[in-house]
Motif scaffolding. Structure first.
Motif, mmCIF file in Angstrom:
data_model
loop_
_atom_site.group_PDB
_atom_site.id
_atom_site.type_symbol
_atom_site.label_atom_id
_atom_site.label_comp_id
_atom_site.label_asym_id
_atom_site.label_seq_id
_atom_site.Cartn_x
_atom_site.Cartn_y
_atom_site.Cartn_z
ATOM 1 N N SER A 310 0.838 -1.194 0.000
ATOM 2 C CA SER A 310 0.000 0.000 0.000
ATOM 3 C C SER A 310 0.873 1.245 0.000
ATOM 4 O O SER A 310 2.015 1.220 0.469
ATOM 5 C CB SER A 310 -0.928 0.010 1.223
ATOM 6 N N ILE A 311 0.312 2.306 -0.545
ATOM 7 C CA ILE A 311 0.895 3.645 -0.445
ATOM 8 C C ILE A 311 -0.110 4.496 0.305
ATOM 9 O O ILE A 311 -1.241 4.692 -0.154
ATOM 10 C CB ILE A 311 1.199 4.242 -1.832
ATOM 11 N N ASP A 312 0.285 4.969 1.470
ATOM 12 C CA ASP A 312 -0.619 5.700 2.358
ATOM 13 C C ASP A 312 0.066 6.983 2.799
ATOM 14 O O ASP A 312 1.131 6.934 3.421
ATOM 15 C CB ASP A 312 -0.972 4.836 3.564
ATOM 16 N N THR A 313 -0.517 8.121 2.476
ATOM 17 C CA THR A 313 0.112 9.401 2.784
ATOM 18 C C THR A 313 -0.097 9.834 4.227
ATOM 19 O O THR A 313 0.511 10.821 4.664
ATOM 20 C CB THR A 313 -0.424 10.500 1.856
ATOM 21 N N ARG A 314 -0.926 9.140 4.988
ATOM 22 C CA ARG A 314 -1.167 9.521 6.375
ATOM 23 C C ARG A 314 0.019 9.141 7.266
ATOM 24 O O ARG A 314 0.725 8.185 6.993
ATOM 25 C CB ARG A 314 -2.435 8.846 6.901
ATOM 26 N N GLN A 315 0.192 9.925 8.317
ATOM 27 C CA GLN A 315 1.210 9.589 9.298
ATOM 28 C C GLN A 315 0.767 8.359 10.080
ATOM 29 O O GLN A 315 -0.406 7.976 10.077
ATOM 30 C CB GLN A 315 1.439 10.761 10.258
ATOM 31 N N ARG A 316 1.710 7.738 10.753
ATOM 32 C CA ARG A 316 1.363 6.597 11.588
ATOM 33 C C ARG A 316 0.650 7.067 12.849
ATOM 34 O O ARG A 316 0.800 8.206 13.281
ATOM 35 C CB ARG A 316 2.616 5.810 11.957
ATOM 36 N N ARG A 317 -0.142 6.162 13.409
ATOM 37 C CA ARG A 317 -0.821 6.489 14.650
ATOM 38 C C ARG A 317 0.198 6.823 15.723
ATOM 39 O O ARG A 317 1.298 6.259 15.728
ATOM 40 C CB ARG A 317 -1.690 5.314 15.106
ATOM 41 N N PRO A 318 -0.123 7.770 16.630
ATOM 42 C CA PRO A 318 -1.433 8.376 16.806
ATOM 43 C C PRO A 318 -1.661 9.657 16.012
ATOM 44 O O PRO A 318 -2.651 10.341 16.247
ATOM 45 C CB PRO A 318 -1.448 8.667 18.306
ATOM 46 N N ILE A 319 -0.760 10.021 15.091
ATOM 47 C CA ILE A 319 -0.898 11.286 14.360
ATOM 48 C C ILE A 319 -1.925 11.146 13.235
ATOM 49 O O ILE A 319 -2.923 11.844 13.190
ATOM 50 C CB ILE A 319 0.467 11.738 13.811
ATOM 51 N N VAL A 326 -3.779 3.854 -1.373
ATOM 52 C CA VAL A 326 -3.960 2.950 -2.499
ATOM 53 C C VAL A 326 -3.300 1.624 -2.119
ATOM 54 O O VAL A 326 -2.142 1.613 -1.688
ATOM 55 C CB VAL A 326 -3.326 3.512 -3.794
ATOM 56 N N GLU A 327 -4.041 0.524 -2.234
ATOM 57 C CA GLU A 327 -3.507 -0.761 -1.835
ATOM 58 C C GLU A 327 -3.854 -1.824 -2.870
ATOM 59 O O GLU A 327 -4.793 -1.672 -3.658
ATOM 60 C CB GLU A 327 -4.069 -1.185 -0.469
ATOM 61 N N GLY A 328 -3.089 -2.900 -2.865
ATOM 62 C CA GLY A 328 -3.340 -3.990 -3.784
ATOM 63 C C GLY A 328 -2.622 -5.247 -3.340
ATOM 64 O O GLY A 328 -1.716 -5.215 -2.497
ATOM 65 N N ALA A 339 -1.796 -30.422 -8.567
ATOM 66 C CA ALA A 339 -1.131 -29.163 -8.888
ATOM 67 C C ALA A 339 -1.416 -28.688 -10.302
ATOM 68 O O ALA A 339 -1.480 -27.483 -10.571
ATOM 69 C CB ALA A 339 0.377 -29.300 -8.676
ATOM 70 N N GLN A 340 -1.600 -29.602 -11.245
ATOM 71 C CA GLN A 340 -1.806 -29.201 -12.627
ATOM 72 C C GLN A 340 -3.243 -28.767 -12.885
ATOM 73 O O GLN A 340 -3.496 -27.796 -13.616
ATOM 74 C CB GLN A 340 -1.449 -30.363 -13.577
ATOM 75 N N ASP A 341 -4.191 -29.432 -12.267
ATOM 76 C CA ASP A 341 -5.599 -29.153 -12.557
ATOM 77 C C ASP A 341 -6.195 -28.076 -11.657
ATOM 78 O O ASP A 341 -7.095 -27.348 -12.082
ATOM 79 C CB ASP A 341 -6.422 -30.442 -12.416
ATOM 80 N N ARG A 342 -5.722 -27.994 -10.405
ATOM 81 C CA ARG A 342 -6.317 -27.013 -9.490
ATOM 82 C C ARG A 342 -5.266 -25.974 -9.120
ATOM 83 O O ARG A 342 -4.502 -26.104 -8.171
ATOM 84 C CB ARG A 342 -6.867 -27.714 -8.247
ATOM 85 N N ARG A 343 -5.222 -24.942 -9.917
ATOM 86 C CA ARG A 343 -4.346 -23.791 -9.688
ATOM 87 C C ARG A 343 -5.201 -22.531 -9.801
ATOM 88 O O ARG A 343 -6.167 -22.490 -10.549
ATOM 89 C CB ARG A 343 -3.220 -23.738 -10.733
ATOM 90 N N TRP A 344 -4.828 -21.503 -9.057
ATOM 91 C CA TRP A 344 -5.654 -20.286 -9.084
ATOM 92 C C TRP A 344 -4.817 -19.057 -8.784
ATOM 93 O O TRP A 344 -3.697 -19.129 -8.268
ATOM 94 C CB TRP A 344 -6.803 -20.396 -8.087
ATOM 95 N N LEU A 345 -5.408 -17.929 -9.116
ATOM 96 C CA LEU A 345 -4.803 -16.626 -8.868
ATOM 97 C C LEU A 345 -5.880 -15.717 -8.311
ATOM 98 O O LEU A 345 -6.968 -15.597 -8.889
ATOM 99 C CB LEU A 345 -4.250 -16.033 -10.172
ATOM 100 N N THR A 346 -5.610 -15.083 -7.181
ATOM 101 C CA THR A 346 -6.517 -14.089 -6.610
ATOM 102 C C THR A 346 -5.781 -12.759 -6.534
ATOM 103 O O THR A 346 -4.581 -12.716 -6.228
ATOM 104 C CB THR A 346 -7.005 -14.500 -5.207
ATOM 105 N N TYR A 347 -6.486 -11.696 -6.800
ATOM 106 C CA TYR A 347 -5.868 -10.361 -6.810
ATOM 107 C C TYR A 347 -6.952 -9.314 -6.597
ATOM 108 O O TYR A 347 -8.157 -9.582 -6.765
ATOM 109 C CB TYR A 347 -5.135 -10.111 -8.124
#
Length: 494
Positions: A310-319, A326-328, A339-347
């Motif tokens: 993530s890119i976060d412009t806020r200061q860390r707590r407690p500020i 923006v996160e991903g 392994a060959q038949d059951r593969r996946w990607l989550t995003y």
């Protein structure tokens, strides 16, 4: 004898008349007896006499003031040092009057029924050093080790209690160990162990975690947003997971995390169902034609690796303050047995903006989407699909209500401080689960989620939450309330 008698008589006469002579001599020297013994007689200067007269008048004025009369000298106006006009009310203050008026009833509830009473309890507990407030998640700085009981209630699920043990800097400096044991009956067990090493004070760390869980009360409502709100099924599961992770905090509240691990699931029919609410086991739900067995029901053991940041412009707590985030993330996994038949990607990803109105009172607006894609011939196991409910995005829904190959949501949340480590919140979210790549997306198919409560902040390993909320059916079905969710207690965060 005759010589000493006149001398003694003279001394006696002098002592006898000295009290009468001394004031007369002093008056002769000064001319007039002043309060401080200074000469104000004919020989005194005119300036000195005027000064004493002014002082006497001032003293008289003070006596008048003491008797209740108005002061003899008026209050001086504040000088206009900069010469600039009064700025008046700002634009920000002006527009704030609109939500202040609209939400004043809510303000009365949050301010006088929630924030102030709880703030008084928490502040008093800290000042009087009540035992519960010296430990996480309430302590601002927790001790280096401790053991506390835990309790968590999520209405609609089996309640659980347990123990939480932590140690910091005991084995080696910067090393922390966490142990969590939960018990909700002979068929509800959970144990987790974490070993973490911090490389610096900025959040750079490496950790190893192992978690084992057995529960009979898991819930499944629908997958991809399909199914009716009253078609609820229950199932039991046994799972074990091991993970290695490395995390960095490069700038402000931004972060980068890399993790890899193995987790396995075994599913079974359960007798933990509520007949009054029309709940069924998965097998009964399939027999009645509600849906087919979810993918992965036969069980699996998967290897997974994940990258998130993530890119976060806020200061860390407690500020903190105002800012944008923006996160991903992207995660790849496969079944070790297929392994060959059951593969996946989550995003997925999300973007949000946060406005600190004043003194920690923050209004946040964010939204995002997540996706799961099968890379082999078999579908993604249902427990690996994005989950929009529970501890996910739409917190008014119970966990397991909104699994989908893709999910989308938008959230508006108001957060306000109650104590150093406790925040209150009001959360409103709209969204739903859909098919692959948001297949079937339609604004009429969105649901609503509402929740309010309080939660602790600061301790990533253990949090305390009290929340009440509800989720609705889709807009095309009238958006009627479909589920009530009430939670209270401590939740594991590691």
């Amino acid at each position: 004898m005759t010589t000493r008698t006149p001398l003694v008589a003279l001394v006696a006469i002098t002592i006898a008349i000295s009290p009468a002579i001394t004031p007369a001599l002093a008056h002769a020297q000064t001319g007039q007896d002043g309060e401080d013994g200074q000469d104000l007689g004919p020989g005194a200067s005119a300036a000195e006499q005027q000064r004493r007269a002014d002082d006497s008048a001032g003293d008289q004025g003070m006596e008048d003031d003491r008797e209740g009369d108005p002061p003899s000298i008026g209050r001086r106006e504040v000088p206009d040092f900069d010469g600039r006009p009064d700025p008046g009310i700002s634009f920000e203050d002006a527009i704030l009057w609109v939500p202040r008026v609209l939400f004043y009833p809510l303000h009365l509830v949050f301010e006088w029924i929630i924030r102030r009473p709880l703030g008084w309890i928490l502040t008093t507990g800290e000042r009087e050093r009540w035992g519960a407030f010296q430990f996480p998640p309430f302590a601002e700085e927790e001790p280096e080790w401790g053991l506390v009981p835990t309790l968590f209630v999520d209405f609609g699920f089996q309640p659980s209690g347990g123990l939480y043990l932590w140690t910091d800097n005991v084995v080696v400096p910067r090393n922390g160990l966490r142990f969590q044991l939960g018990f909700g009956g002979i068929d509800w067990l959970r144990a987790s162990v974490l070993d973490r090493y911090r490389f610096d004070d900025q959040g750079t760390m490496m950790q190893v975690k192992v978690v084992g869980t057995m529960r009979p009360d898991y819930l499944l409502a629908a997958i991809n947003g399909e199914g009716e709100s009253d078609e609820l099924v229950r199932y039991g599961a046994r799972s074990i997971e091991g993970e290695v992770a490395v995390a960095f905090r490069p700038w402000r509240s931004s972060h980068l995390r890399i993790e890899a691990g193995v987790r396995g699931y075994e599913f079974y029919d359960t007798d933990w169902v509520n007949d009054e609410r029309g709940e069924q086991t998965i097998s009964d739900g399939v027999a009645q034609g509600w849906f087919e067995y979810p993918p992965g029901w036969e069980g699996y053991v998967a290897y997974r690796q994940r990258l998130e940041g993530s890119i976060d412009t806020r200061q860390r707590r407690p500020i903190e303050g105002s800012g944008v985030r923006v996160e991903g993330y992207v995660e790849q996994g496969f079944d070790l047995a297929e392994a060959q038949d059951r593969r996946w990607l989550t995003y997925g990803g999300a973007v949000g903006a946060y406005w600190e109105i004043s003194q920690g009172r923050t209004l946040g607006l964010w939204g995002g989407a997540e996706f799961a894609t099968a890379l082999g011939s078999l579908p993604v196991p249902f427990t690996e699909l994005p989950d929009l409910s529970g501890r996910g995005r739409m917190v008014g829904f119970r966990r397991g209500w909104l699994y989908g190959e893709s999910i989308a949501w938008a959230t508006l949340e108001y957060r306000y401080p109650i104590w150093i480590t406790v925040d209150g919140f009001v959360n409103v979210t709209t969204g739903n689960a859909f098919g692959a790549e948001l297949d079937g997306f339609d604004p009429a198919k969105l649901r609503m989620s509402f929740a309010l409560g309080l939660r602790t902040v600061g301790d990533p390993d253990q949090s305390f939450t009290i929340q009440i909320g509800f989720g609705t059916d889709t807009f095309e079905r009238g958006a009627e309330p479909a589920v009530l969710r009430i939670t209270a207690g401590m939740q594991e965060g590691f």
